[in-house]
Enzyme design. Structure first.
Site, PDB file in Angstrom:
ATOM      1  N   TYR A  27      -2.193  -9.804   3.665  1.00 32.06           N
ATOM      2  CA  TYR A  27      -3.500  -9.617   3.028  1.00 32.06           C
ATOM      3  C   TYR A  27      -4.490 -10.537   3.726  1.00 32.06           C
ATOM      4  O   TYR A  27      -4.331 -11.757   3.717  1.00 32.06           O
ATOM      5  CB  TYR A  27      -3.441  -9.937   1.533  1.00 32.06           C
ATOM      6  N   GLU A  51       1.504  -5.264   4.168  1.00 32.69           N
ATOM      7  CA  GLU A  51       0.622  -5.850   5.185  1.00 32.69           C
ATOM      8  C   GLU A  51       0.277  -7.284   4.792  1.00 32.69           C
ATOM      9  O   GLU A  51       0.227  -7.603   3.590  1.00 32.69           O
ATOM     10  CB  GLU A  51      -0.687  -5.062   5.278  1.00 32.69           C
ATOM     11  N   ARG A  87     -24.438   4.719  -3.826  1.00 33.91           N
ATOM     12  CA  ARG A  87     -23.778   5.803  -4.561  1.00 33.91           C
ATOM     13  C   ARG A  87     -24.224   5.742  -6.025  1.00 33.91           C
ATOM     14  O   ARG A  87     -24.036   4.733  -6.691  1.00 33.91           O
ATOM     15  CB  ARG A  87     -22.256   5.646  -4.499  1.00 33.91           C
ATOM     16  N   GLU A 114     -10.606   3.135   9.944  1.00 32.40           N
ATOM     17  CA  GLU A 114     -10.974   1.957   9.149  1.00 32.40           C
ATOM     18  C   GLU A 114     -10.374   0.690   9.754  1.00 32.40           C
ATOM     19  O   GLU A 114      -9.181   0.658  10.093  1.00 32.40           O
ATOM     20  CB  GLU A 114     -10.467   2.103   7.701  1.00 32.40           C
ATOM     21  N   GLY A 167      -7.391   4.815   0.242  1.00 31.57           N
ATOM     22  CA  GLY A 167      -8.275   4.469  -0.866  1.00 31.57           C
ATOM     23  C   GLY A 167      -7.652   3.323  -1.635  1.00 31.57           C
ATOM     24  O   GLY A 167      -7.240   2.349  -1.054  1.00 31.57           O
ATOM     25  N   GLY A 168      -7.560   3.406  -2.927  1.00 33.41           N
ATOM     26  CA  GLY A 168      -7.119   2.233  -3.674  1.00 33.41           C
ATOM     27  C   GLY A 168      -5.870   2.446  -4.496  1.00 33.41           C
ATOM     28  O   GLY A 168      -5.312   1.510  -5.037  1.00 33.41           O
ATOM     29  N   ARG A 210     -11.061  13.349   7.065  1.00 31.95           N
ATOM     30  CA  ARG A 210     -12.030  14.167   6.326  1.00 31.95           C
ATOM     31  C   ARG A 210     -13.432  13.660   6.624  1.00 31.95           C
ATOM     32  O   ARG A 210     -13.572  12.552   7.158  1.00 31.95           O
ATOM     33  CB  ARG A 210     -11.772  14.019   4.823  1.00 31.95           C
ATOM     34  N   LYS A 262       0.844  -1.183   0.000  1.00 29.74           N
ATOM     35  CA  LYS A 262       0.000   0.000   0.000  1.00 29.74           C
ATOM     36  C   LYS A 262       0.886   1.241   0.000  1.00 29.74           C
ATOM     37  O   LYS A 262       2.046   1.178   0.414  1.00 29.74           O
ATOM     38  CB  LYS A 262      -0.897   0.029   1.245  1.00 29.74           C
ATOM     39  N   HIS A 316     -14.904  -4.955   5.813  1.00 29.29           N
ATOM     40  CA  HIS A 316     -14.236  -3.639   5.920  1.00 29.29           C
ATOM     41  C   HIS A 316     -15.215  -2.751   6.685  1.00 29.29           C
ATOM     42  O   HIS A 316     -16.261  -2.380   6.150  1.00 29.29           O
ATOM     43  CB  HIS A 316     -13.991  -3.097   4.513  1.00 29.29           C
TER      44      HIS A 316
HETATM   45  C1  MV4 Z   1      -6.892  -4.587   3.109  1.00 28.40           C
HETATM   46  C2  MV4 Z   1      -7.681  -5.752   2.868  1.00 28.40           C
HETATM   47  C3  MV4 Z   1      -7.185  -6.977   3.325  1.00 28.40           C
HETATM   48  N1  MV4 Z   1      -5.997  -7.041   3.982  1.00 28.40           N
HETATM   49  N2  MV4 Z   1      -5.735  -4.688   3.777  1.00 28.40           N
HETATM   50  C4  MV4 Z   1      -7.809  -0.880   1.806  1.00 28.40           C
HETATM   51  C5  MV4 Z   1      -8.238   0.223   0.894  1.00 28.40           C
HETATM   52  C6  MV4 Z   1      -9.673  -0.069   0.694  1.00 28.40           C
HETATM   53  N3  MV4 Z   1     -10.223   0.531  -0.486  1.00 28.40           N
HETATM   54  C7  MV4 Z   1      -9.697  -1.568   0.603  1.00 28.40           C
HETATM   55  N4  MV4 Z   1      -8.722  -1.993   1.511  1.00 28.40           N
HETATM   56  C8  MV4 Z   1      -8.442  -3.250   1.971  1.00 28.40           C
HETATM   57  N5  MV4 Z   1      -7.304  -3.363   2.674  1.00 28.40           N
HETATM   58  C9  MV4 Z   1      -5.286  -5.892   4.192  1.00 28.40           C
HETATM   59  N6  MV4 Z   1      -4.098  -5.972   4.843  1.00 28.40           N
HETATM   60  C10 MV4 Z   1      -8.889  -5.616   2.166  1.00 28.40           C
HETATM   61  C11 MV4 Z   1      -9.277  -4.374   1.722  1.00 28.40           C
HETATM   62  C12 MV4 Z   1     -10.555  -4.289   1.013  1.00 28.40           C
HETATM   63  C13 MV4 Z   1     -10.680  -4.838  -0.273  1.00 28.40           C
HETATM   64  C14 MV4 Z   1      -9.573  -5.414  -0.918  1.00 28.40           C
HETATM   65  C15 MV4 Z   1      -9.740  -5.960  -2.174  1.00 28.40           C
HETATM   66  C16 MV4 Z   1     -10.989  -5.941  -2.819  1.00 28.40           C
HETATM   67  C17 MV4 Z   1     -12.062  -5.348  -2.210  1.00 28.40           C
HETATM   68  C18 MV4 Z   1     -11.928  -4.779  -0.932  1.00 28.40           C
HETATM   69  C19 MV4 Z   1     -13.037  -4.185  -0.300  1.00 28.40           C
HETATM   70  C20 MV4 Z   1     -12.882  -3.628   0.950  1.00 28.40           C
HETATM   71  C21 MV4 Z   1     -11.651  -3.692   1.633  1.00 28.40           C
END
Ligand code: MV4
Length: 453
Positions: free
Chosen positions: A202, A200, A338, A275, A164-165, A292, A158, A208
Site C-alpha cells: 500500500y 500489493e 461529478r 491507471e 474500482g473499489g 472502457r 484487491k 492517482h
Molecule cells: C492503491 C493505492 C495505494 N497503493 N494501490 C485503487 C482503486 C482506486 N479506486 C483507488 N486505488 C488505490 N490503489 C496501492 N497499492 C491507493 C489507491 C487510491 C486510494 C486508496 C485509498 C483511499 C483513496 C484513494 C484514492 C485514489 C487512489
C-alpha cells in the site's frame, strides 16, 4: 460506417453516445427499463425499446434482452458506455456472435486487462513499472501474510476480477489479515463472481494519475495525456482534472509511452485508461487498466479537442486513427465535478426524487453532460451520478473560478446534490494550491455526516 447503433446504457453516458452518433449521421436505439420510460436518453434516441424491469440486474445488466433488442431493431453495433456490461467479455463475445460490433476492445483484450492480477504480469513483462506485490492471486490468508512479510505493512488486497473499489482492503498487520481477506474475497465474489485476491504494497500519500489511450485495429496507438483522479470518496471519484499539477511535459511523455506500451502488450484496441500511482519524486507505478470509456473522459476532450466517443465508434468500424502522437496537444486546464443526487451535507446519503428545477449557467469553457432534465425522476435503482460539470480555462486558477461560478449559478430543486461539497472543495486552500494526494478527502476535507456545512 455503421448505420444504426444500440446504446446499451442509461443516464448521461447514453446521452453522450447518442450525441456522438447523431454527429456521425448514425441512427440510435435507446434501451430502457420500466423506470426509465420517460428518461432523457429515451427521448433523444431515434428508437427506443424496453429491456426489462426497473432493477439494474433485470434491465441494463440483462445481456440477453439487450442483445435481442439489438437484433430486432437491426443495430449493427452496440456501445456499452461505462459500468454495467462495458467490461463483460462474455457480452462482447455474444455481440460479435450475433454479427454485431461491440464498440470497445476485443473480448480477449477485455479478459486480459480485466484479470487485474494477470494484467500486472503482462505489464511487468512489457517493461511497465508495476506496484510491488504478489506475482499472481493469493491462495489464502497465510499466503497473503507471507507476501506481506516480504513487502512490509501496510499492504492492500484487491480483487483479481474487477477494479474500482469493491473487494479492496488496507491491512496494517498480521492480525488483521484473516478477517480482511475473508471480507474482501466474499465482496469480490458477490461483485464479480470471482473471489480471487492479490496483494500489493500500500503506497501512501501518492497521486492517482491515469492516462487515456486510443488504439485502432491496425496497430496504431496514441495517448491523450493524464488525468488527476486522487480525490475519491470510498473509491468513487468526485472530481478529476487535467493536466495533473505534478506532471511535467517530460514525465507526461514517459507516462504516456508506458501507457501505450501497456495497451500494445494487451493487444488493445479502442479507448482505454491505464491507471498509475505517482510519487513525489515523479516515479510512477501501474495499478490497473480499464477497458472502457471512463466517466471522466471529458476533461481529456476539453484539453486535446479529441472527441473520444466519436473516435471509439470510428475505430470500432475499422477506421485507422486520425491522430499521430505529435499532433496531440494539451491546451489549458480542465476540471470535472461529478454531480450526485446525494446529500453532500449528510455523508452523501442518496437523495432520490423528482427534479422540479434544473438550470445551469453556460458560456465559454462550460459543459454539462447529463441524463436528467426538469421533471426527471431520480430513483435509487441506479448510480446516483446524474450529471458532470466540466469546465475549461487557460490556467488552473481560472478554471477553478469558472467551475465555482458555474456551480454557484446552478439552480436545482426537488433533490439534494453534492454541489455544496464541491464548492467547499474548490475553496479549499490545499486543493487550490494543488496539494492533492489519495488521502486528500480523509485528511483535508472529510465528508460531513450530518448538520449544515
Ligand atoms: C492503491 C493505492 C495505494 N497503493 N494501490 C485503487 C482503486 C482506486 N479506486 C483507488 N486505488 C488505490 N490503489 C496501492 N497499492 C491507493 C489507491 C487510491 C486510494 C486508496 C485509498 C483511499 C483513496 C484513494 C484514492 C485514489 C487512489
Amino acid at each position: 460506417m455503421f448505420e444504426k447503433i444500440l446504446v446499451a446504457n442509461r443516464g448521461e453516458i447514453a446521452c453522450r453516445v447518442i450525441q456522438a452518433c447523431r454527429e456521425l449521421g448514425i441512427a440510435t436505439v435507446a434501451v430502457y427499463s420500466d423506470a426509465d420510460a420517460d428518461a432523457l436518453h429515451v427521448r433523444m434516441a431515434d428508437e427506443a425499446i424496453c429491456i426489462g424491469a426497473a432493477p439494474n440486474s433485470s434491465s441494463y445488466l440483462n445481456a440477453a434482452n439487450i442483445l435481442s433488442a439489438a437484433v430486432v431493431t437491426g443495430a449493427e453495433a452496440i456501445h456499452p458506455g461505462y459500468g454495467n456490461l462495458s467490461e463483460d467479455a462474455n457480452f462482447a463475445e455474444a455481440a460479435e456472435g450475433c454479427k454485431m460490433t461491440f464498440i470497445g476492445p476485443s473480448a480477449e483484450a477485455i479478459s486480459r486487462v480485466g484479470d487485474k492480477a494477470a494484467a500486472r504480469k503482462t505489464m511487468r513483462d512489457a517493461g511497465v513499472p508495476v506496484v510491488p506485490g504478489s506475482e499472481d492471486g493469493i491462495r489464502d490468508a497465510d499466503d497473503a501474510r507471507q507476501i506481506a512479510g516480504e513487502l512490509g505493512y501496510p499492504v492492500m488486497v484487491k480483487a483479481s476480477g474487477g477494479g474500482g473499489g469493491r473487494g479492496i482492503r488496507i491491512i496494517h498487520n498480521d492480525q488483521q489479515m484473516k478477517e480482511a481477506v475473508s471480507q474482501a474475497s466474499s465482496e469480490a465474489r458477490s461483485a464479480f463472481g470471482n473471489g480471487e485476491l492479490y496483494v500489493e504494497k500500500y503506497m501512501e500519500d501518492l497521486r492517482h494519475v491515469e492516462v487515456q489511450v486510443l488504439a485502432d485495429k491496425h496497430g496504431n496507438c496514441v495517448h491523450l495525456g493524464e488525468r488527476e483522479c486522487s480525490i475519491q470518496h470510498r473509491h468513487q471519484k468526485l472530481l478529476e482534472e487535467s493536466p495533473c499539477a505534478a506532471v511535467s511535459s517530460s514525465l507526461r511523455r514517459r507516462m504516456g509511452e508506458a501507457a501505450v506500451r501497456a495497451a500494445q502488450a494487451a493487444n488493445y484496441s479502442n479507448a482505454g485508461t491505464v491507471e498509475f500511482l505517482l510519487d513525489q519524486r515523479g516515479r510512477f507505478y501501474f495499478i490497473e487498466m480499464n477497458a472502457r470509456v471512463q466517466v471522466e473522459h471529458p476533461v481529456t476532450e476539453m484539453l486535446t479537442g479529441v472527441d473520444i466517443v466519436r473516435e471509439q465508434i470510428r475505430v470500432a468500424a475499422g477506421e485507422k486513427l486520425r491522430y499521430e502522437q505529435g499532433g496531440i496537444w494539451f491546451n489549458g486546464h480542465a476540471i470535472e465535478c461529478r454531480i450526485l443526487a446525494a446529500d453532500g451535507e449528510r455523508g452523501f446519503m442518496p437523495s432520490p426524487g423528482t427534479i422540479t428545477r434544473w438550470e445551469f449557467p453556460s458560456g465559454p469553457g462550460v459543459r454539462v453532460d447529463t441524463g436528467v432534465a426538469c421533471g426527471s425522476v431520480v430513483s435509487t435503482h441506479y448510480d446516483p451520478m446524474i450529471a458532470k460539470v466540466i469546465c475549461w480555462d487557460q490556467t488552473r486558477d481560472l478554471c477553478i473560478e469558472r467551475m465555482r461560478a458555474t456551480l454557484q449559478g446552478a439552480r436545482i430543486e426537488g433533490i439534494k446534490t453534492t454541489i455544496p461539497y464541491h464548492l467547499m472543495l474548490l475553496g479549499n486552500a490545499y486543493f487550490r494550491r494543488g496539494e492533492i494526494t489519495t488521502q486528500f478527502i480523509q485528511r483535508r476535507l472529510p465528508i460531513p455526516t450530518g448538520g449544515a456545512l
